[in-house]
Design a protein around this motif. Structure first.
Motif, PDB file in Angstrom:
ATOM      1  N   VAL A   1       0.833  -1.198   0.000  1.00 42.75           N
ATOM      2  CA  VAL A   1       0.000   0.000   0.000  1.00 42.75           C
ATOM      3  C   VAL A   1       0.872   1.256   0.000  1.00 42.75           C
ATOM      4  O   VAL A   1       0.585   2.230  -0.715  1.00 42.75           O
ATOM      5  N   GLU A   2       1.936   1.243   0.782  1.00 37.34           N
ATOM      6  CA  GLU A   2       2.828   2.400   0.816  1.00 37.34           C
ATOM      7  C   GLU A   2       3.523   2.598  -0.525  1.00 37.34           C
ATOM      8  O   GLU A   2       3.754   3.737  -0.963  1.00 37.34           O
ATOM      9  N   ASP A   3       3.836   1.502  -1.214  1.00 35.43           N
ATOM     10  CA  ASP A   3       4.415   1.604  -2.556  1.00 35.43           C
ATOM     11  C   ASP A   3       3.407   2.213  -3.527  1.00 35.43           C
ATOM     12  O   ASP A   3       3.766   3.069  -4.357  1.00 35.43           O
ATOM     13  N   ALA A   4       2.147   1.790  -3.421  1.00 37.55           N
ATOM     14  CA  ALA A   4       1.102   2.363  -4.271  1.00 37.55           C
ATOM     15  C   ALA A   4       0.924   3.851  -3.987  1.00 37.55           C
ATOM     16  O   ALA A   4       0.679   4.648  -4.901  1.00 37.55           O
ATOM     17  N   GLN A   5       1.075   4.224  -2.721  1.00 35.11           N
ATOM     18  CA  GLN A   5       0.965   5.633  -2.352  1.00 35.11           C
ATOM     19  C   GLN A   5       2.088   6.452  -2.992  1.00 35.11           C
ATOM     20  O   GLN A   5       1.855   7.538  -3.524  1.00 35.11           O
TER      21      GLN A   5
ATOM     22  N   MET B   1      -2.716   6.083  -4.435  1.00 34.16           N
ATOM     23  CA  MET B   1      -3.479   6.165  -3.186  1.00 34.16           C
ATOM     24  C   MET B   1      -3.915   7.595  -2.900  1.00 34.16           C
ATOM     25  O   MET B   1      -4.022   8.017  -1.763  1.00 34.16           O
ATOM     26  N   LYS B   2      -4.181   8.345  -3.960  1.00 35.60           N
ATOM     27  CA  LYS B   2      -4.578   9.743  -3.832  1.00 35.60           C
ATOM     28  C   LYS B   2      -5.804   9.908  -2.951  1.00 35.60           C
ATOM     29  O   LYS B   2      -5.938  10.906  -2.240  1.00 35.60           O
ATOM     30  N   TYR B   3      -6.695   8.932  -2.981  1.00 37.00           N
ATOM     31  CA  TYR B   3      -7.950   9.035  -2.240  1.00 37.00           C
ATOM     32  C   TYR B   3      -7.979   8.103  -1.025  1.00 37.00           C
ATOM     33  O   TYR B   3      -9.046   7.692  -0.575  1.00 37.00           O
ATOM     34  N   GLY B   4      -6.811   7.798  -0.495  1.00 39.37           N
ATOM     35  CA  GLY B   4      -6.740   6.929   0.683  1.00 39.37           C
ATOM     36  C   GLY B   4      -5.767   7.450   1.715  1.00 39.37           C
ATOM     37  O   GLY B   4      -4.846   8.199   1.400  1.00 39.37           O
ATOM     38  N   ASN B   5      -5.981   7.047   2.962  1.00 42.13           N
ATOM     39  CA  ASN B   5      -5.089   7.434   4.063  1.00 42.13           C
ATOM     40  C   ASN B   5      -4.639   6.174   4.798  1.00 42.13           C
ATOM     41  O   ASN B   5      -5.291   5.724   5.739  1.00 42.13           O
ATOM     42  N   PRO B   6      -3.504   5.589   4.395  1.00 41.01           N
ATOM     43  CA  PRO B   6      -3.045   4.325   4.988  1.00 41.01           C
ATOM     44  C   PRO B   6      -2.210   4.494   6.255  1.00 41.01           C
ATOM     45  O   PRO B   6      -1.303   3.709   6.504  1.00 41.01           O
TER      46      PRO B   6
END
Length: 216
Positions: A161-165, A170-175
């Motif tokens: 997920v952090e790589d995708a960010q 991950m523009k619309y997510g807060n991981p």
């Protein structure tokens, strides 16, 4: 073109819409999330008579696996997802189990759950919480609908997920795991615990967050 593709992916991993968005999300979710789901369900501890909720069920792979644990008992599975195309995909996958009322799918938002208080024995979600619009409201709603001493299991492939960010997906997510944990604790959950694990078949890392709904 690259920025358009990133925007398309970012929007549709959060809330799949339209033919191409739903096709992409369904196939991407099945391919990338199935291993995590397969490793998550055994951690949830579902018993034959449990009433269980999956948040953000996507194409229904998790519900299909979890169904095996309640098939011979009085238990029932509920799923809530914000995306109409995912409702359709999961309905197709789960078929007769919806007809015989072992599974119920609902289109809705975790910040406003359409369930009664103290309803669920288990709640779980995978690679999901970072898309919720308001973590505090979502955590409070989940606490509300869970029975006393029931358990919620959250899993996430943090590195992926952090790589995708970093790549702009991950523009619309807060991981932010720490923020999520803080919101869960504020909502009233106890025994909140974060563990690092590896998947059985691939040894890929993931995290699991346990939380218990201790109530009076």
């Amino acid at each position: 073109m690259a920025s358009y593709i990133r925007e398309f992916i970012a929007r549709n991993v959060r809330n799949p819409q339209g033919y191409f968005g739903s096709w992409f999300a369904k196939n991407a979710f099945i391919k990338s999330n199935t291993p995590l789901i397969e490793n998550t369900i055994p951690l949830v501890g579902i018993q034959p008579d449990h009433v269980v909720l999956e948040v953000g069920f996507g194409p229904g792979v998790g519900l299909e696996i979890a169904l095996k644990h309640v098939q011979q008992g009085l238990g029932k599975l509920y799923g809530i997802d914000i995306s109409e195309p995912m409702i359709q995909a999961a309905t197709s996958r789960l078929g007769s189990n919806i007809t015989n009322q072992k599974v119920e799918l609902i289109q809705g938002d975790v910040v406003n759950l359409p369930f009664e208080d103290n309803m669920f024995d288990r709640v779980y979600h995978t690679n999901c919480f970072y898309f919720w619009s308001d973590h505090e409201k979502a955590a409070k709603e989940l606490y509300r609908v869970m029975k006393k001493d029931s358990m919620m299991v959250t899993t996430m492939e943090k590195e992926r997920v952090e790589d995708a960010q970093r790549r702009g997906f991950m523009k619309y997510g807060n991981p932010d795991v720490d923020n999520y944990v803080s919101c869960v604790e504020k909502a009233g959950f106890s025994n909140v615990k974060v563990e690092n694990k590896c998947m059985e078949k691939s040894d890929a890392p993931f995290i699991v967050i346990y939380a218990t709904a201790k109530k009076e």
